[in-house]
Design a protein around this motif. Structure first.
Motif, PDB file in Angstrom:
ATOM      1  N   PHE A 138      41.206  38.796  28.642  1.00  0.00           N
ATOM      2  CA  PHE A 138      40.268  38.813  29.431  1.00  0.00           C
ATOM      3  C   PHE A 138      38.999  38.082  29.105  1.00  0.00           C
ATOM      4  N   PRO A 139      38.722  38.148  27.633  1.00  0.00           N
ATOM      5  CA  PRO A 139      37.351  37.489  27.236  1.00  0.00           C
ATOM      6  C   PRO A 139      38.002  35.948  27.099  1.00  0.00           C
ATOM      7  N   LEU A 140      39.073  35.487  26.933  1.00  0.00           N
ATOM      8  CA  LEU A 140      39.633  34.195  26.711  1.00  0.00           C
ATOM      9  C   LEU A 140      39.412  33.410  28.112  1.00  0.00           C
ATOM     10  N   ILE A 141      39.605  34.201  29.219  1.00  0.00           N
ATOM     11  CA  ILE A 141      39.911  33.738  30.403  1.00  0.00           C
ATOM     12  C   ILE A 141      38.210  33.270  30.837  1.00  0.00           C
ATOM     13  N   VAL A 142      37.247  34.540  30.388  1.00  0.00           N
ATOM     14  CA  VAL A 142      35.772  34.259  30.705  1.00  0.00           C
ATOM     15  C   VAL A 142      35.350  32.864  29.672  1.00  0.00           C
TER      16      VAL A 142
END
Length: 389
Positions: A138-142
């Motif tokens: 999730f944070p990598l996608i953000v």
């Protein structure tokens, strides 16, 4: 280093940094379930400040700010457990990633995404509760979305800047080219006016000489006056040639020695254009007393207009009207292309129009060149006068 900031931009960035810092502290102090908690409070507050407060200068040092934001988190993750929340960790990091991609003018911004990946990959070393795959994805996608948005905007604005610069250079080149065309046309006019003026002055000198020879030997004062006229005339011819030599376009320039074309030569011009494919109706006054300079200007305007009609409209019908009463006017109008071609390009590069304008304006006249229906019209009017201005 980024760009100089306006006062409004400074206020926005400082406010953003302070708001992010306040949100980080609030999530550390107020119990909530939005994140992963661990480590001492003083360490968490320190890391939170290092993540958020540098955003105040994010557009001044975009890559450097990203390095501080991610570097602080990576160093803390390698040593001790510490708290990570959305508002206090993910959001400030996303802003830093976006800023590096959007405002950096160097390729160092490409190092920021790997730093973001390292930050979230080393965080589980002392925080095992963060180890699920969705916690990392999730944070990598953000981060990827923030970097992509910043990079896309950066490239679009750079392309816009490059396009504006190219248009500016093109405008400068067109202006320089137009000045060159004007100079060429004025030089051509100067050559032709040399013939007109030299012919007129030569006639004056010859007539003065003939009159002097007819004078009685006792008319000493009149003879001296005519001698002065002859000398002045010869001097004027010499000065004309020397002045014109300064305007020549090449070393091969030679005065033509032939009479300049005028109204009497228009039928021959029309005949040559008919041979080329135009259907031309010529309307000339039976008797016209026009000075040679204006006749030459009219001839060149008709020549250029007929050439443009043939070039842009093909085998079309053209009407040429020349009037001398109450003042000299010429109008050339064609009926447009026979097969419906677009006639908006009738002015072409504008070189011919520049030449026509130069000739007409030399006598204080006006020139109109514009589409009329499917065809095109060129109208030149010359006010009464005795010579070029």
């Amino acid at each position: 280093m980024g760009i100089p900031l306006s006062r409004r931009q400074w206020v926005f960035d400082v406010g953003l940094a302070l708001l992010a810092a306040a949100a980080s502290v609030e999530q550390l102090v107020v119990p909530n379930n939005d994140g992963y908690f661990g480590g001492p409070m003083w360490l968490n507050v320190t890391v939170a400040m290092l993540r958020t407060l540098p955003l105040a200068v994010r557009r001044v040092w975009p890559v450097e700010v990203a390095v501080v934001v991610f570097g602080a988190d990576i160093l803390a993750s390698l040593v001790v457990p510490h708290t990570s929340t959305f508002w206090g960790t993910v959001l400030p990091m996303a802003v830093a990633v976006y800023t590096a991609a959007r405002w950096s003018r160097t390729r160092w911004s490409l190092l920021v995404p790997p730093l973001a990946a390292i930050a979230f990959l080393v965080y589980p070393l002392h925080m095992p509760t963060f180890g699920r795959w969705d916690d990392i994805i999730f944070p990598l996608i953000v981060m990827w979305a923030a970097f992509s948005a910043g990079y896309a905007i950066n490239r679009l604005l750079q392309q816009r800047h490059d396009l504006k610069e190219a248009l500016r250079q093109l405008a400068e080149q067109r202006e320089a080219h137009s000045r060159h065309i004007v100079l060429e046309e004025r030089t051509r006019i100067a050559r032709e006016m040399h013939d007109v003026l030299a012919h007129g002055v030569t006639v004056m000198v010859v007539q003065a000489g003939a009159a002097r020879m007819e004078l009685d030997e006792t008319a000493t004062a009149a003879r001296e006056s005519l001698l002065a006229v002859e000398a002045a005339g010869r001097q004027v011819i010499g000065e004309l040639r020397r002045t014109l030599s300064l305007l020549r376009l090449g070393d091969d320039f030679r005065p033509s020695g032939e009479p300049s074309p005028g109204l009497a030569d228009l039928p021959d011009l029309v005949a040559s254009m008919r041979t080329a494919g135009l259907t031309v109706d010529l309307q000339l006054p039976e008797r016209a007393e026009v000075d040679p300079g204006r006749e030459l200007a009219v001839y060149r305007v008709v020549q250029e207009a007929l050439t443009n009609s043939l070039r842009h409209a093909g085998r079309t019908h053209v009407t040429v009207r020349v009037r001398v009463d109450p003042h000299l006017e010429v109008e050339i109008s064609d009926s447009g292309p026979r097969h419906g071609r677009d006639r908006r390009s009738a002015l072409g590069s504008g070189h011919g129009l520049i030449g026509m304008k130069e000739r007409v304006m030399m006598y204080g006249g006006r020139l109109l060149a514009e589409p009329r229906g499917p065809g095109f019209v060129v109208h030149a009017a010359f006010p009464p006068g005795e010579g070029p201005r």
